[in-house]
Design a protein around this motif. Structure first.
Motif, PDB file in Angstrom:
ATOM      1  N   GLY A   2    -121.794 -20.704 -83.620  1.00  0.00           N
ATOM      2  CA  GLY A   2    -121.201 -21.270 -84.725  1.00  0.00           C
ATOM      3  C   GLY A   2    -119.575 -21.067 -84.563  1.00  0.00           C
ATOM      4  O   GLY A   2    -118.731 -22.118 -85.027  1.00  0.00           O
ATOM      5  N   ALA A   3    -119.256 -20.062 -84.281  1.00  0.00           N
ATOM      6  CA  ALA A   3    -117.757 -19.807 -84.137  1.00  0.00           C
ATOM      7  C   ALA A   3    -117.016 -20.697 -82.981  1.00  0.00           C
ATOM      8  O   ALA A   3    -116.007 -21.147 -83.177  1.00  0.00           O
ATOM      9  N   ALA A   6    -116.987 -24.021 -84.329  1.00  0.00           N
ATOM     10  CA  ALA A   6    -115.713 -24.365 -85.258  1.00  0.00           C
ATOM     11  C   ALA A   6    -114.416 -24.392 -84.659  1.00  0.00           C
ATOM     12  O   ALA A   6    -113.665 -25.239 -85.042  1.00  0.00           O
ATOM     13  N   LEU A   7    -114.358 -23.548 -83.548  1.00  0.00           N
ATOM     14  CA  LEU A   7    -113.095 -23.539 -82.672  1.00  0.00           C
ATOM     15  C   LEU A   7    -112.898 -25.228 -81.669  1.00  0.00           C
ATOM     16  O   LEU A   7    -111.810 -25.512 -81.878  1.00  0.00           O
ATOM     17  N   HIS A  10    -112.140 -27.363 -84.627  1.00  0.00           N
ATOM     18  CA  HIS A  10    -110.608 -27.231 -85.031  1.00  0.00           C
ATOM     19  C   HIS A  10    -109.482 -27.571 -84.159  1.00  0.00           C
ATOM     20  O   HIS A  10    -108.743 -28.318 -84.551  1.00  0.00           O
ATOM     21  N   ARG A  13    -109.583 -31.604 -84.137  1.00  0.00           N
ATOM     22  CA  ARG A  13    -108.856 -31.806 -85.498  1.00  0.00           C
ATOM     23  C   ARG A  13    -107.396 -31.980 -85.320  1.00  0.00           C
ATOM     24  O   ARG A  13    -106.558 -32.674 -85.611  1.00  0.00           O
ATOM     25  N   LEU A  83    -107.696 -15.259 -82.124  1.00  0.00           N
ATOM     26  CA  LEU A  83    -108.527 -15.626 -81.181  1.00  0.00           C
ATOM     27  C   LEU A  83    -109.144 -14.439 -80.320  1.00  0.00           C
ATOM     28  O   LEU A  83    -110.090 -14.211 -79.979  1.00  0.00           O
TER      29      LEU A  83
ATOM     30  N   LEU B  96    -102.165 -28.856 -89.766  1.00  0.00           N
ATOM     31  CA  LEU B  96    -103.489 -28.584 -90.340  1.00  0.00           C
ATOM     32  C   LEU B  96    -103.438 -28.145 -91.678  1.00  0.00           C
ATOM     33  O   LEU B  96    -102.313 -27.579 -92.054  1.00  0.00           O
ATOM     34  N   ASP B 100    -108.326 -25.987 -93.559  1.00  0.00           N
ATOM     35  CA  ASP B 100    -108.890 -26.133 -92.021  1.00  0.00           C
ATOM     36  C   ASP B 100    -108.853 -24.799 -91.447  1.00  0.00           C
ATOM     37  O   ASP B 100    -109.758 -24.371 -90.788  1.00  0.00           O
ATOM     38  N   GLU B 103    -111.619 -22.384 -93.123  1.00  0.00           N
ATOM     39  CA  GLU B 103    -112.618 -22.713 -92.576  1.00  0.00           C
ATOM     40  C   GLU B 103    -112.982 -22.235 -90.937  1.00  0.00           C
ATOM     41  O   GLU B 103    -113.879 -21.387 -90.581  1.00  0.00           O
ATOM     42  N   ALA B 104    -112.032 -22.191 -89.872  1.00  0.00           N
ATOM     43  CA  ALA B 104    -111.899 -21.925 -88.705  1.00  0.00           C
ATOM     44  C   ALA B 104    -111.943 -20.450 -88.729  1.00  0.00           C
ATOM     45  O   ALA B 104    -112.752 -19.697 -87.972  1.00  0.00           O
ATOM     46  N   ALA B 107    -115.248 -18.822 -89.600  1.00  0.00           N
ATOM     47  CA  ALA B 107    -116.186 -18.978 -88.528  1.00  0.00           C
ATOM     48  C   ALA B 107    -115.979 -17.980 -87.344  1.00  0.00           C
ATOM     49  O   ALA B 107    -116.823 -17.409 -86.585  1.00  0.00           O
ATOM     50  N   LEU B 108    -114.791 -17.885 -87.030  1.00  0.00           N
ATOM     51  CA  LEU B 108    -114.376 -17.228 -85.747  1.00  0.00           C
ATOM     52  C   LEU B 108    -114.249 -15.681 -86.049  1.00  0.00           C
ATOM     53  O   LEU B 108    -114.607 -14.895 -85.106  1.00  0.00           O
ATOM     54  N   LEU B 109    -113.800 -15.418 -87.319  1.00  0.00           N
ATOM     55  CA  LEU B 109    -113.559 -13.849 -87.388  1.00  0.00           C
ATOM     56  C   LEU B 109    -114.741 -13.281 -88.249  1.00  0.00           C
ATOM     57  O   LEU B 109    -114.857 -12.094 -87.931  1.00  0.00           O
ATOM     58  N   GLY B 110    -115.581 -14.002 -88.903  1.00  0.00           N
ATOM     59  CA  GLY B 110    -116.964 -13.442 -89.465  1.00  0.00           C
ATOM     60  C   GLY B 110    -117.788 -13.204 -88.189  1.00  0.00           C
ATOM     61  O   GLY B 110    -117.848 -13.916 -87.456  1.00  0.00           O
ATOM     62  N   GLY B 112    -121.235 -13.671 -87.213  1.00  0.00           N
ATOM     63  CA  GLY B 112    -122.535 -14.428 -87.050  1.00  0.00           C
ATOM     64  C   GLY B 112    -122.747 -15.470 -88.276  1.00  0.00           C
ATOM     65  O   GLY B 112    -123.448 -16.088 -88.555  1.00  0.00           O
TER      66      GLY B 112
END
Lengths: 222, 221
Positions: A2-3, A6-7, A10, A13, A83, B96, B100, B103-104, B107-110, B112
């Protein structure tokens, strides 16, 4: 997973909102392709003979155009720190960013190359050959460029150093890309031989780039 | 709900170098869940360097950093992946919107993408809730280029809420914030501590939290 998705979204976009990326690359591609006939003269036989080479060189230069922003803007605004603390390995992050970059800059070049090839008096098989070799070869160019981008990420004028680093590395890709594209239009060499070599080079670049670029980012971003 | 064992951040013999020069050496301290540690010191004393080392962004010259107990879902996760690092830069793209970014970040830092609370810190908020918390609900869909410096900082703060990470590493978190937003930040930090989280913050002013311990860094000659 999912990550990474999303990246990817991102980055796509971001490329769409800024509006630069793909369109600028395609216009630059068009400029290069139109400029060459003015330089070499309106000799259609000559143009159709060197057409694949012109398209390939133009694609290489267009690919280089946006590469310094691949990691540069993330480094400047602090996104790279985020990141690097994400739970996802930096290698995968690099791979996803390269994929998003290729989708917005490399793929448009592949799609317009048959149209621009018409301007260079290429025949049907050559047009197909150029498009096929660019489809296989531009990911390798993006990957090699990503390594250069990661190495120059902390340099203020890295955008100037980047082509100097990347172009020598891109020479093998160029050689096999152009020879396969030229072979598609006829000649003694079968198309498949250089094309498979090009595929091999691309696979090598795809496999090695995430590790090389991630290592370079860790090293230079400190 | 049973409370999990309290978190402990243990730093032993930590040393860091910048450009070949030692910034600090043999630094040892510990902090427990629910505690805030204010890192103070003059300019150039190494506050930001310490936070970057804790976040795993800089390799320490010596020493080790540990956050115990290990993450239940990923015992091998390094400290940096269990920490929010809020640096001087807000990590926002001008084109952005705040939504935006959040949401990113979710997903990235959370971890799972699950909404369950890991040990330490409250459960993650949705991007909309987080923006409401920092009073930016009305600007959720504006490009970040149109936001003021303080509003951009608030978006960066909202990122702390959308992914639950037990350790917050904050570098001058109240930069550019007005008084009302500073109160919001204090409230966020209190909630994080109350839920068993840990905060290490570099500041020049007081954090405004009860029971903040001070870690003073001296500039080395």
């Amino acid at each position: 997973m999912g990550a990474l998705w999303a990246l990817f979204r991102h980055d796509l976009r971001l490329a769409r909102r800024i509006g630069g990326g793909g369109t600028t690359g395609v216009v630059f591609f068009l400029c290069l392709v139109t400029v060459v006939p003015f330089a070499v003269g309106p000799d259609l036989n000559l143009l159709s003979r060197i057409g694949p080479a012109i398209l390939w060189i133009a694609a290489l230069l267009s690919t280089l155009l946006g590469l310094d922003r691949l990691f540069g803007s993330d480094h400047e605004d602090g996104s790279l720190d985020l990141l690097r603390t994400a739970g996802t390995p930096l290698e995968l992050v690099v791979a996803v960013k390269c994929l998003a970059h290729w989708c917005t800059t490399g793929l448009p070049l592949v799609l317009v190359s048959p149209v621009f090839g018409l301007m260079l008096a290429l025949d049907g098989p050559s047009l197909g050959g150029v498009a096929a070799t660019l489809l296989v070869g531009t990911p390798a160019l993006t990957c090699l460029g990503a390594i250069g981008a990661a190495l120059t990420v902390s340099l203020r004028r890295g955008g100037l150093l980047l082509p100097v680093l990347v172009i020598p590395l891109a020479i093998p890709v160029l050689i096999f890309g152009v020879s396969a594209a030229a072979a598609a239009g006829g000649g003694t060499v079968p198309f498949v031989t250089p094309f498979l070599a090009l595929c091999g080079l691309t696979l090598l670049a795809l496999a090695g780039t995430p590790f090389a670029a991630a290592a370079a980012l860790r090293l230079t971003a400190e | 709900m049973t409370r999990p064992a309290p978190l402990t951040l243990a730093v032993a013999g930590l040393a860091a170098e910048r450009g070949g020069r030692s910034v600090f050496a043999d630094l040892s301290f510990a902090a427990r869940g629910g505690e805030a540690l204010g890192v103070v010191g003059r300019n150039g004393a190494g506050k930001s360097t310490l936070l970057r080392v804790l976040a795993g962004l800089l390799r320490p010259a010596a020493g080790r950093v540990a956050l115990d107990p290990p993450d239940a879902r990923d015992p091998d996760a390094p400290v940096g992946e269990r920490a929010h690092y809020l640096g001087h830069l807000d990590a926002l793209k001008p084109a952005l919107t705040p939504l935006d970014h959040l949401e990113a970040a979710a997903a990235l830092l959370g971890r799972g993408g699950g909404r369950g609370a890991p040990s330490g810190g409250p459960a993650p908020a949705t991007p909309d809730e987080a923006l409401d918390r920092v009073a930016l609900g009305h600007a959720a869909d504006l490009p970040c280029a149109t936001l003021s410096a303080g509003q951009r900082r608030r978006v960066a703060l909202a990122r702390l809420l959308v992914a639950a990470r037990p350790l917050w590493l904050l570098d001058e978190p109240s930069t550019a914030l007005d008084l009302g937003s500073q109160a919001v930040l204090r409230g966020m930090m209190r909630d994080h501590l109350a839920a068993g989280g840990l905060i290490v913050a570099a500041t020049h002013g007081p954090l405004g939290l009860d029971g903040t311990r001070e870690l003073r860094l001296e500039r080395r000659a």
